[in-house]
Design an enzyme around this catalytic site. Sequence first.
Site, PDB file in Angstrom:
ATOM      1  CB  VAL A 161      24.077 -10.769  62.713  1.00  0.00           C
ATOM      2  CG1 VAL A 161      23.318  -9.818  61.843  1.00  0.00           C
ATOM      3  CG2 VAL A 161      23.515 -12.187  63.176  1.00  0.00           C
ATOM      4  N   GLY A 201      35.249  -9.355  57.443  1.00  0.00           N
ATOM      5  CA  GLY A 201      36.677  -9.282  57.514  1.00  0.00           C
ATOM      6  C   GLY A 201      37.252  -9.725  58.608  1.00  0.00           C
ATOM      7  CD  GLU A 248      27.122  -8.086  68.488  1.00  0.00           C
ATOM      8  OE1 GLU A 248      26.548  -7.900  69.675  1.00  0.00           O
ATOM      9  OE2 GLU A 248      26.856  -7.730  67.572  1.00  0.00           O
ATOM     10  CE  LYS A 263      26.414 -12.457  57.903  1.00  0.00           C
ATOM     11  NZ  LYS A 263      27.086 -11.705  56.983  1.00  0.00           N
TER      12      LYS A 263
HETATM   13  P1  NAP Z   1      38.019 -19.843  56.856  1.00  0.00           P
HETATM   14  O1  NAP Z   1      38.989 -18.540  56.877  1.00  0.00           O
HETATM   15  O2  NAP Z   1      37.549 -20.713  55.703  1.00  0.00           O
HETATM   16  O3  NAP Z   1      38.756 -20.513  58.283  1.00  0.00           O
HETATM   17  C1  NAP Z   1      37.936 -21.601  58.641  1.00  0.00           C
HETATM   18  C2  NAP Z   1      38.862 -22.436  59.711  1.00  0.00           C
HETATM   19  O4  NAP Z   1      38.177 -23.574  60.290  1.00  0.00           O
HETATM   20  C3  NAP Z   1      40.059 -22.829  59.124  1.00  0.00           C
HETATM   21  O5  NAP Z   1      41.225 -22.658  60.057  1.00  0.00           O
HETATM   22  C4  NAP Z   1      39.992 -24.334  58.972  1.00  0.00           C
HETATM   23  O6  NAP Z   1      41.000 -25.197  59.128  1.00  0.00           O
HETATM   24  C5  NAP Z   1      38.890 -24.582  60.183  1.00  0.00           C
HETATM   25  N1  NAP Z   1      37.922 -25.778  59.766  1.00  0.00           N
HETATM   26  C6  NAP Z   1      37.021 -25.720  58.965  1.00  0.00           C
HETATM   27  N2  NAP Z   1      36.514 -26.857  58.805  1.00  0.00           N
HETATM   28  C7  NAP Z   1      36.998 -27.726  59.771  1.00  0.00           C
HETATM   29  C8  NAP Z   1      36.751 -29.048  60.142  1.00  0.00           C
HETATM   30  N3  NAP Z   1      35.947 -29.864  59.606  1.00  0.00           N
HETATM   31  N4  NAP Z   1      37.504 -29.347  61.028  1.00  0.00           N
HETATM   32  C9  NAP Z   1      38.744 -28.901  61.608  1.00  0.00           C
HETATM   33  N5  NAP Z   1      39.025 -27.263  61.289  1.00  0.00           N
HETATM   34  C10 NAP Z   1      37.983 -27.019  60.389  1.00  0.00           C
HETATM   35  O7  NAP Z   1      36.637 -18.953  57.503  1.00  0.00           O
HETATM   36  P2  NAP Z   1      36.276 -17.756  58.161  1.00  0.00           P
HETATM   37  O8  NAP Z   1      36.211 -16.563  57.130  1.00  0.00           O
HETATM   38  O9  NAP Z   1      37.595 -17.510  59.188  1.00  0.00           O
HETATM   39  O10 NAP Z   1      35.207 -17.832  58.963  1.00  0.00           O
HETATM   40  C11 NAP Z   1      34.781 -18.575  60.021  1.00  0.00           C
HETATM   41  C12 NAP Z   1      33.327 -18.321  60.386  1.00  0.00           C
HETATM   42  O11 NAP Z   1      33.209 -17.051  60.834  1.00  0.00           O
HETATM   43  C13 NAP Z   1      32.309 -18.892  59.449  1.00  0.00           C
HETATM   44  O12 NAP Z   1      31.347 -19.204  59.904  1.00  0.00           O
HETATM   45  C14 NAP Z   1      31.935 -17.688  58.719  1.00  0.00           C
HETATM   46  O13 NAP Z   1      30.802 -17.579  58.375  1.00  0.00           O
HETATM   47  C15 NAP Z   1      31.918 -16.406  59.919  1.00  0.00           C
HETATM   48  N6  NAP Z   1      32.306 -15.227  59.770  1.00  0.00           N
HETATM   49  C16 NAP Z   1      33.278 -14.749  58.848  1.00  0.00           C
HETATM   50  C17 NAP Z   1      33.412 -13.647  58.762  1.00  0.00           C
HETATM   51  C18 NAP Z   1      34.592 -12.845  57.672  1.00  0.00           C
HETATM   52  O14 NAP Z   1      34.603 -11.827  57.277  1.00  0.00           O
HETATM   53  N7  NAP Z   1      35.440 -14.059  57.073  1.00  0.00           N
HETATM   54  C19 NAP Z   1      32.789 -12.585  59.334  1.00  0.00           C
HETATM   55  C20 NAP Z   1      31.675 -12.989  60.092  1.00  0.00           C
HETATM   56  C21 NAP Z   1      31.696 -14.186  60.523  1.00  0.00           C
HETATM   57  P3  NAP Z   1      42.199 -25.154  57.857  1.00  0.00           P
HETATM   58  O15 NAP Z   1      42.844 -23.733  58.202  1.00  0.00           O
HETATM   59  O16 NAP Z   1      43.255 -25.895  58.312  1.00  0.00           O
HETATM   60  O17 NAP Z   1      41.642 -25.294  56.703  1.00  0.00           O
HETATM   61  N1  HSE Z   2      30.603 -13.548  54.013  1.00  0.00           N
HETATM   62  C1  HSE Z   2      30.093 -12.542  55.300  1.00  0.00           C
HETATM   63  C2  HSE Z   2      29.926 -11.203  54.414  1.00  0.00           C
HETATM   64  C3  HSE Z   2      31.089 -12.353  56.432  1.00  0.00           C
HETATM   65  O1  HSE Z   2      30.410 -11.140  53.394  1.00  0.00           O
HETATM   66  O2  HSE Z   2      29.061 -10.590  55.083  1.00  0.00           O
HETATM   67  C4  HSE Z   2      30.568 -11.656  57.478  1.00  0.00           C
HETATM   68  O3  HSE Z   2      29.364 -12.321  58.032  1.00  0.00           O
END
Ligand code: NAP
Ligand code: HSE
Length: 418
Positions: A137, A306, A134, A209
Site C-alpha cells: 500500500v 515504481g 509495507e 489497498k
Molecule cells: P512484473 O514486472 O510483472 O513482475 C512479476 C515477476 O513475477 C516477473 O519476474 C515474473 O517472471 C514473475 N512471475 C509472475 N508470475 C509468475 C509465476 N506464476 N511463476 C513464476 N514467476 C512468476 O510485476 P511488478 O510490477 O514487479 O509487481 C510485482 C508485485 O508488486 C505485484 O503484486 C504488484 O501489485 C506489486 N507492486 C508493484 C508496484 C509497481 O509499481 N510496479 C508497486 C507496489 C506493489 P518473468 O519475469 O519471468 O515473467
Molecule cells: N499499479 C500500482 C499503482 C502499483 O499504480 O499504484 C503500486 O501499488
Amino acid sequence: MSTTTEPRVIRVALAGCGVVGAALVRLLRDEGPRIEAVHGVRLEVTRILVRDVERPRPAPLRHSLLTADVDAFLAADADLVVEAMGGLDPALRIARATLAAGRRFVTANKALVAAHGAELAAIARRTGAGFDFEAAVGGGVPVVRALREALAGAGVRAVRGILNGTSNFILTRVSEGMTYDAALADAQRAGFAEADPSRDLDGRDAADKAAILAWLAFGLDPARAQVERRGILPDPDRLARDAAAFGGVPRLIAECVERPGGIAVVVEPVVVTRDSLFGATRDEENAIVVETRWNGRIRLAGPGAGGPPTASALLGDMIHPAPRVPACGGPEDSAPVLAVPDDRSHRWIVSVLGESPDSADSRGILAAAGIGIDEWHRGGRELRIRTAPCPREAIARAVAGLEAAGGKPRLARYEGTC
Ligand code: NAP
Ligand code: HSE
C-alpha cells in the site's frame, strides 16, 4: 580489542524479478554495505523464482539463482521469503508454506493481502513467523507501518487517500491535455501499472489497498470490506473536463471511515481544488490523510508506484524487526467488525451528453430524485451540474434516470479543498 561485531546474515528467497524484484536486487547491491554498517544485517539472496529463466533481467544477479520451479524455490535455504510476483497463484501457496514453516514472509502483493491477509496473519501468529506488507500500500509511502505501529493508539476515525499511482498519473496528464492512451502507455513504460492495468483503471487495485488500510486501522477483515468502487474508466479525459468546469481536478480517492455499526470503504473519482493536498498530488505520487481522535490529522505523501520506491519499502520490512502481526478486530470470540455502506451525504458533479438546449430534462430528473442543484454549466452539448449534498442512493437513482433518458451520465464526488 576489536569493537566490530559480525553482521547478522539473513538468507533471502525472492519470488518475482520484474519491475519490483529487479529493483530490489539493484537496491541490495547499492545499499547493502550501508545496511550492514548501520543495521548490522547482511542480506544474501539464495534463490529467485521467475516464469522464464532465460529472460534478460535488469539486475546484477547470477543466472544460477533463477528457477521457474515453485517446489525448488520453496526448498531454498532461506530465512525470509520476499514476494514481488503478483496474482494469487502461486503467491498464496508460497505465502502459506513460508509462514507455516515459521519463516518470515514479506510481500508487495496487495491482491494477496486483501484477499487472504487475515488467514495469513493467523498462520503467522500460530507459528511465530513475521508477515509484512509495507510495499503493498502506498508504494514507498510508509502508511502500513504508521498504522500498525506509530498510530496504533491514536484512535483512527478515517483514512483517505490517493492509493493508485497509475490512475493518478493518467488523471494528472489528461488534465494537462495529454490523451488517455498516451498517458497509460507512459505509466506502463515507467513500471507503475499492474501486469493487468485494468486493475488500476477500474479501481480494484485501490480497493485492495483501501481494504488493507481498513484492516490495519479498524480490524475489518479485508476480505469482507465490501468496497463501493468506481474507477477512472471509461473516459478519464471527460472526468478532467467535468472537474475543470468547476475549477478543480479529478483524483481517484479511497476512503475508510467509521460509520454507525461499522466501517464504510469507498473508492471513487473525486473533484478537488488544484491547491488542496490531493489536488497537488501529481503523477504517480500517493497521499494519505489519517484522521485520529488523539493525534489530529496525519499526512503522508511520496512516490506511490515504481520499482525503486516499492523495493525500498520491501527492504525496510526485510531489515526491520518483525512487528506485531495484525489481528481482525478484538479477541477471537468477540463480534467481528462489520462493513457498512457509506450513509453520508456528498456533493456530486454529474455531466450529461447530448442534452437538449434548455437542459430541463436532466435537471428535472435530479429534482424528481429530491436532489438540489448548486451550480450548472453548459458547454456545447454537455451539461454539467454540481448538486447540493445528497445521499448515495439518491444520486444513484438520478443517474439511473439520466441513463434511461439516454444522457450517458458521468459521476464524480465533489469535495473541493480535500
Ligand atoms: P512484473 O514486472 O510483472 O513482475 C512479476 C515477476 O513475477 C516477473 O519476474 C515474473 O517472471 C514473475 N512471475 C509472475 N508470475 C509468475 C509465476 N506464476 N511463476 C513464476 N514467476 C512468476 O510485476 P511488478 O510490477 O514487479 O509487481 C510485482 C508485485 O508488486 C505485484 O503484486 C504488484 O501489485 C506489486 N507492486 C508493484 C508496484 C509497481 O509499481 N510496479 C508497486 C507496489 C506493489 P518473468 O519475469 O519471468 O515473467
Ligand atoms: N499499479 C500500482 C499503482 C502499483 O499504480 O499504484 C503500486 O501499488
